[in-house]
Scaffold this motif. Structure first.
Motif, PDB file in Angstrom:
ATOM      1  N   ALA A 396       0.857  -1.191   0.000  1.00 18.48           N
ATOM      2  CA  ALA A 396       0.000   0.000   0.000  1.00 18.48           C
ATOM      3  C   ALA A 396       0.891   1.237   0.000  1.00 18.48           C
ATOM      4  CB  ALA A 396      -0.930   0.005   1.215  1.00 18.48           C
ATOM      5  N   ASP A 397       0.266   2.380  -0.234  1.00 21.42           N
ATOM      6  CA  ASP A 397       1.028   3.633  -0.260  1.00 21.42           C
ATOM      7  C   ASP A 397       1.543   4.018   1.126  1.00 21.42           C
ATOM      8  OD1 ASP A 397       0.614   4.094  -3.045  1.00 21.42           O
ATOM      9  OD2 ASP A 397      -1.413   4.787  -2.604  1.00 21.42           O
ATOM     10  N   LEU A 398       0.767   3.697   2.162  1.00 18.91           N
ATOM     11  CA  LEU A 398       1.105   4.112   3.531  1.00 18.91           C
ATOM     12  C   LEU A 398       0.671   3.051   4.517  1.00 18.91           C
ATOM     13  CD1 LEU A 398      -0.402   7.733   3.385  1.00 18.91           C
ATOM     14  CD2 LEU A 398       2.033   7.224   3.488  1.00 18.91           C
ATOM     15  N   THR A 399       1.353   2.987   5.639  1.00 21.46           N
ATOM     16  CA  THR A 399       0.843   2.250   6.794  1.00 21.46           C
ATOM     17  C   THR A 399       0.313   3.244   7.804  1.00 21.46           C
ATOM     18  OG1 THR A 399       1.396   0.832   8.684  1.00 21.46           O
ATOM     19  CG2 THR A 399       3.171   2.190   7.812  1.00 21.46           C
ATOM     20  N   ASN A 400      -0.717   2.846   8.523  1.00 19.65           N
ATOM     21  CA  ASN A 400      -1.248   3.757   9.550  1.00 19.65           C
ATOM     22  C   ASN A 400      -0.518   3.598  10.876  1.00 19.65           C
ATOM     23  OD1 ASN A 400      -2.410   1.276  10.510  1.00 19.65           O
ATOM     24  ND2 ASN A 400      -4.099   2.419  11.441  1.00 19.65           N
ATOM     25  N   ALA A 401       0.390   2.628  10.987  1.00 24.30           N
ATOM     26  CA  ALA A 401       1.065   2.380  12.271  1.00 24.30           C
ATOM     27  C   ALA A 401       2.466   1.837  12.020  1.00 24.30           C
ATOM     28  CB  ALA A 401       0.255   1.407  13.124  1.00 24.30           C
ATOM     29  N   PRO A 402       3.437   2.730  11.836  1.00 21.63           N
ATOM     30  CA  PRO A 402       4.811   2.271  11.600  1.00 21.63           C
ATOM     31  C   PRO A 402       5.317   1.397  12.744  1.00 21.63           C
ATOM     32  CG  PRO A 402       4.602   4.605  11.098  1.00 21.63           C
ATOM     33  CD  PRO A 402       3.321   4.197  11.761  1.00 21.63           C
TER      34      PRO A 402
END
Length: 463
Positions: A396-402
């Motif tokens: 995905a483009d981003l994770t919501n929780a690195p």
């Protein structure tokens, strides 16, 4: 016009009347200079009153009744500017006015006003009011709106979720808007999907009350366009990544960002600032049911960026992402978002100093100056580009929780920044929205943070 109040109560100020009794605010130097009448000075000496910060003494008259009160500011009043807030819990009921050798300082009056707050919606007891009379040279209207804005934020946060769910938060916004002639529109339930707010719908769909995006508009067309975005998670179980019981106790306050932007909107509208104001509140409850979103799911945002859910308890940035993307579509001059977003912010700066993030140097300097001017503490943290790599995920483009657990407040801010690409000036405030213990300027509980500083900035630099 009287400022809006969510819970009806008399504001703690009134016009100074001849029947009111004086409260003498004194430093140790004032005592040495013999600024009191002889009888009051003698009483103070016999009682051991030294005018240290918070010292309090009632002084009787010749008839034995209370004639005046003495209150200590300490030797450095600037170090504790809101000490006079304690007077709200010390003075007997009735009408009073403040006297100092140099006139009533604004900090003392504001401190008294903020300190007079109490949340008694669910209590039968209604104590007799104590009100301070305002003399000449005091901007009573501005003082009143600052206190009312803080009271609104506190009231909304303190109200438990059974009376402050998404629909109730919408009602509070509508009541505020009606008071000032603003317009409100709402997108709720499955209409969020139809109108392309997928992340707001995703976070709130498992709750009994439908998720919604609340939008309020007010002001002068052609003025500076200011958009306020507030996280309105009315309760956060953590979702399927459920919180422990201890961490869930205060989750009624997870709509503190929404509460604070509404308090700031009150100040702006009550002052009639010549700006074009827009307020956006994604109001949801992060609950658990068969249709709750799951760890590992991937969702497309309003902006088109895809987000992998690596923790359902990092839901606030998801609802803010859609709201910020929507805010950014109108090319506002300034976008400000406020959210009770990360525990990492509290680890870094504690409960009383919210961090803020912006890459607008002029705005950062102006906010810092406003914070100092009105004693409403904030502190800038960096949008460190080196941490952007932590937001990456393979599918995905981003994770919501690195992963890794480091720089959580910064990575959350960097996540939000990806959804504001057109507005020339944006700032994110990661507030706590809660006072852990009683202070001079108020009791433990819901708290207004950074909004007096932002109001000061908007009033003096943008309007």
């Amino acid at each position: 016009m009287t400022p809006f109040q969510y819970i009806e109560r008399p504001l703690p100020f009134t016009e100074k009347a001849g029947a009111s009794r004086p409260v003498h605010l004194l430093t140790p130097a004032d005592l040495e200079a013999n600024t009191l009448a002889d009888a009051a000075a003698a009483w103070a000496e016999h009682a051991g009153f030294q005018a240290q910060a918070g010292d309090f003494l009632l002084v009787p008259g010749s008839d034995g009744a209370v004639n005046c009160a003495l209150f200590g500011l300490g030797s450095d009043p600037a170090a504790t500017p809101f000490t006079a807030g304690r007077l709200a819990r010390l003075l007997p009921p009735g009408a009073w006015h403040i006297e100092t050798p140099a006139g009533a300082p604004c900090d003392a009056l504001l401190g008294y006003g903020l300190g007079s707050y109490s949340f008694r919606r669910y209590l039968a007891e209604r104590p007799a009011p104590v009100r301070i009379g305002l003399g000449d040279g005091v901007d009573a209207a501005d003082l009143g709106r600052q206190v009312a804005g803080a009271f609104l934020a506190r009231d909304l946060i303190n109200t438990p979720t059974n009376d402050m769910g998404p629909a109730d938060l919408e009602d509070a916004a509508r009541r505020l808007a009606a008071h000032y002639g603003a317009e409100v529109s709402v997108v709720a339930g499955d209409d969020l999907l139809a109108q392309n707010f997928p992340l707001i719908h995703t976070v709130g769909r498992a709750a009994a009350t439908a998720p919604r995006l609340i939008e309020m508009r007010w002001g002068r067309k052609g003025g500076k366009r200011v958009t306020l975005v507030g996280k309105g998670v009315c309760f956060d179980t953590g979702g399927l990544d459920i919180k422990g019981a201890a961490n869930m106790l205060l989750m009624k306050k997870d709509m503190g960002g929404a509460a604070n932007v509404l308090g700031l909107a009150l100040m702006i509208m009550d002052a009639g600032l010549p700006i074009d104001l827009r307020v956006l509140i994604p109001a949801v409850e992060n609950s658990i049911a068969g249709n709750a979103f799951r760890p590992g799911d991937v969702y497309k945002s309003r902006k088109g960026l895809t987000v992998q859910i690596d923790n359902t308890d990092a839901e606030g940035r998801l609802v803010l992402a859609d709201a910020l993307a929507y805010a950014d579509e109108e090319e506002a001059d300034l976008i400000i978002d406020m959210a009770t977003l990360t525990g990492a912010a509290r680890v870094a700066l504690g409960a009383e100093v919210p961090p803020f993030f912006t890459d607008d140097e002029a705005l950062a300097g102006a906010v810092a100056a406003a914070s100092e001017a009105v004693t409403d503490p904030v502190w800038r943290l960096p949008l460190h580009k080196g941490y952007e790599k932590l937001l990456k995920t393979p599918i995905a483009d981003l994770t919501n929780a690195p992963s890794g657990g480091m720089a959580g407040s910064i990575t959350a801010a960097l996540f939000l920044k990806r959804f504001v690409t057109r507005c020339p000036s944006w700032a994110h405030f990661d507030i706590y929205g809660w006072s852990q213990s009683e202070r001079a300027q108020g009791p433990a509980g819901g708290e207004a943070q950074a909004i007096r500083a932002l109001y000061h900035h908007l009033r003096h630099n943008l309007a």
